[in-house]
Design a protein around this motif. Structure first.
Motif, mmCIF file in Angstrom:
data_model
loop_
_atom_site.group_PDB
_atom_site.id
_atom_site.type_symbol
_atom_site.label_atom_id
_atom_site.label_comp_id
_atom_site.label_asym_id
_atom_site.label_seq_id
_atom_site.Cartn_x
_atom_site.Cartn_y
_atom_site.Cartn_z
ATOM 1 N N GLY A 93 0.835 -1.189 0.000
ATOM 2 C CA GLY A 93 0.000 0.000 0.000
ATOM 3 C C GLY A 93 0.873 1.243 0.000
ATOM 4 N N ILE A 94 0.203 2.383 0.105
ATOM 5 C CA ILE A 94 0.913 3.653 0.182
ATOM 6 C C ILE A 94 1.086 3.989 1.661
ATOM 7 N N GLN A 95 2.275 4.450 2.016
ATOM 8 C CA GLN A 95 2.498 4.834 3.421
ATOM 9 C C GLN A 95 2.618 6.348 3.540
ATOM 10 N N TYR A 96 1.989 6.867 4.559
ATOM 11 C CA TYR A 96 2.125 8.281 4.898
ATOM 12 C C TYR A 96 2.843 8.321 6.237
ATOM 13 N N ARG A 97 4.014 8.923 6.244
ATOM 14 C CA ARG A 97 4.839 8.899 7.456
ATOM 15 C C ARG A 97 4.939 10.280 8.082
ATOM 16 N N TYR A 98 4.751 10.317 9.373
ATOM 17 C CA TYR A 98 4.813 11.578 10.114
ATOM 18 C C TYR A 98 5.717 11.398 11.327
ATOM 19 N N THR A 99 6.596 12.341 11.545
ATOM 20 C CA THR A 99 7.345 12.365 12.795
ATOM 21 C C THR A 99 7.192 13.747 13.414
ATOM 22 N N ASN A 100 6.603 13.776 14.595
ATOM 23 C CA ASN A 100 6.469 15.021 15.341
ATOM 24 C C ASN A 100 7.590 15.051 16.364
#
Lengths: 198, 222
Positions: A93-100
């Motif tokens: 699938g498509i991954q959406y990555r976030y790092t806060n």
């Protein structure tokens, strides 16, 4: 790692209490651009243009100021459709990555010049960095977070525009060390902002 | 001096407010299209010899799972089915992929090596351990007391989600069906996505995701 925040806050209070009312105080808001390093870079390679830093420092003498710095940076990257393997399992699938990332440091800086409009400095911060990592895939989210021990060397300058204001530019390396939850979440940053001097 | 301090504080607050508004407004949006949320999960039993298995059977119907326990409707012993329109797309896509991987389709009473069962759920929960009785009406030689057995790999974890749809495909071992009273399931597929879009876009998404399930399972290829 919660004790790190507690220590940071206690030290910040002590530092702020020790400053006399006559000492020059700097309050600064900065726009921060961050470039990921180490494991953070492996996860998200893109530069973050979403960030800010707030600093409060008080001059101890003509060359040294100490205080606290709190920042926020959001790193984001959309990974194209791919297959991720885990043993015999495969997930595509498509991954959406976030790092806060929220660095909180007790900071000290050394000004190279005295009472000059252009005043370069070198500084060092010690404290903690909170990292919240979200990986979105389909309708699911995998969330990991950690508090890392953190060091933050910096160099830059303050250019005063009058008695009460100035511009601050700082280059920093925010080292956020490995924990049991996440590997090294360090990044480089450049901050530009206004300084209010009292 | 006091006025100056007040002014500084006001300027600081305005500056902070503007910063927060800007940061909020440029938070990344994430997915824009429904198909960007489609994910395909596959897993298999490494001890199962896929190369020796040559024949497969599959029902033309795709069942609809409404809960982990089977509810016998009107005493028919049959579950609900999804519309034949969608079922034929799913079944045909599986059939085409199996044949292109060198398998031969046989009828269920012609001693198939594997049997492929497809089910769909649209609830917020995904029932991986749905009642074996859902397939009682079709499965050859099925008798009361059976369940599923996922050998050699962890069966998919139970997760909750949004109002999504999941297509769950199980390949069962039709030759060695019972292990501790259970049907061995050497290959599973879960395709999950949002239940939105018109018929043609859903058709395309079924095709693409089923093809992907086979593409990421090269051990099925003969």
């Amino acid at each position: 790692m919660k004790y790190l925040i507690r220590i940071t806050l206690i030290l910040a209070m002590v530092a702020l209490q020790n400053t006399t009312s006559t000492a020059q105080q700097y309050t600064s808001f900065q726009y921060t651009i961050a470039v990921p390093a180490n494991d953070l870079k492996n996860y998200i390679s893109k530069t973050s243009f979403r960030g800010f830093t707030f600093e409060y420092q008080s001059k101890i003498n003509t060359h040294i100021a100490a205080g606290i710095a709190i920042g926020y940076n959001l790193f984001y990257e959309r990974k194209p459709y791919d297959i991720y393997y885990d043993g015999t399992a495969a997930l595509s699938g498509i991954q959406y990555r976030y790092t806060n990332s929220v660095p909180i440091h007790l900071s000290g800086v050394y000004f190279l010049k005295e009472n000059n409009h252009f005043n370069p400095f070198a500084g060092f911060g010690i404290g903690t960095t909170y990292t919240l990592r979200d990986t979105d895939m389909g309708l699911y989210r995998w969330e990991e977070d950690t508090w890392s021990f953190s060091l933050r060397p910096e160099a830059g300058f303050v250019y005063t525009l009058g008695e009460n204001a100035g511009v601050k530019v700082a280059l920093r390396y925010n080292a956020a060390f490995k924990t049991s939850e996440l590997k090294d979440q360090s990044f480089f940053s450049i901050s530009v902002g206004l300084v209010f001097i009292r | 001096m006091i006025e100056n301090k007040t002014m500084n504080r006001k300027v600081s607050m305005v500056y902070l407010f503007i910063t927060l508004v800007i940061l909020q407004s440029c938070y990344p949006d994430g997915p824009e299209y429904v198909d960007e949320l489609d994910i395909v999960y596959t897993n298999y039993d490494p001890s199962f010899d896929f190369q020796s298995a040559k024949t497969f059977a599959l029902p033309d119907s795709v069942i609809k799972i409404n809960g982990s326990d089977f509810q016998n409707q009107n005493g028919s012993n049959k579950p609900e089915f999804i519309s034949t329109e969608y079922a034929s797309i799913i079944v045909q896509a599986i059939r085409d992929n199996m044949i292109s991987y060198g398998w031969t389709e046989v009828k269920k009473n012609e001693n198939p090596d594997v049997i492929i069962l497809s089910s769909v759920t649209s609830t917020t929960h995904i029932y991986y351990y749905y009642d074996w009785y859902y397939w009682n009406w079709w499965y050859p030689g099925w008798y009361s007391g059976w369940g599923w057995y996922y050998s050699g790999y962890y069966y998919p974890t139970y997760r909750t989600g949004y109002h999504s749809g999941t297509l769950f495909i199980q390949m069962t071992d039709a030759k060695k069906t019972v292990t501790d009273g259970s049907i061995a399931v050497p290959w599973t597929v879960e395709i999950n996505g949002l239940l939105q879009g018109n018929v043609s876009s859903i058709n395309t998404r079924f095709h693409n995701t089923i093809d992907q399930a086979f593409a990421q399972s090269p051990y099925l290829n003969h």
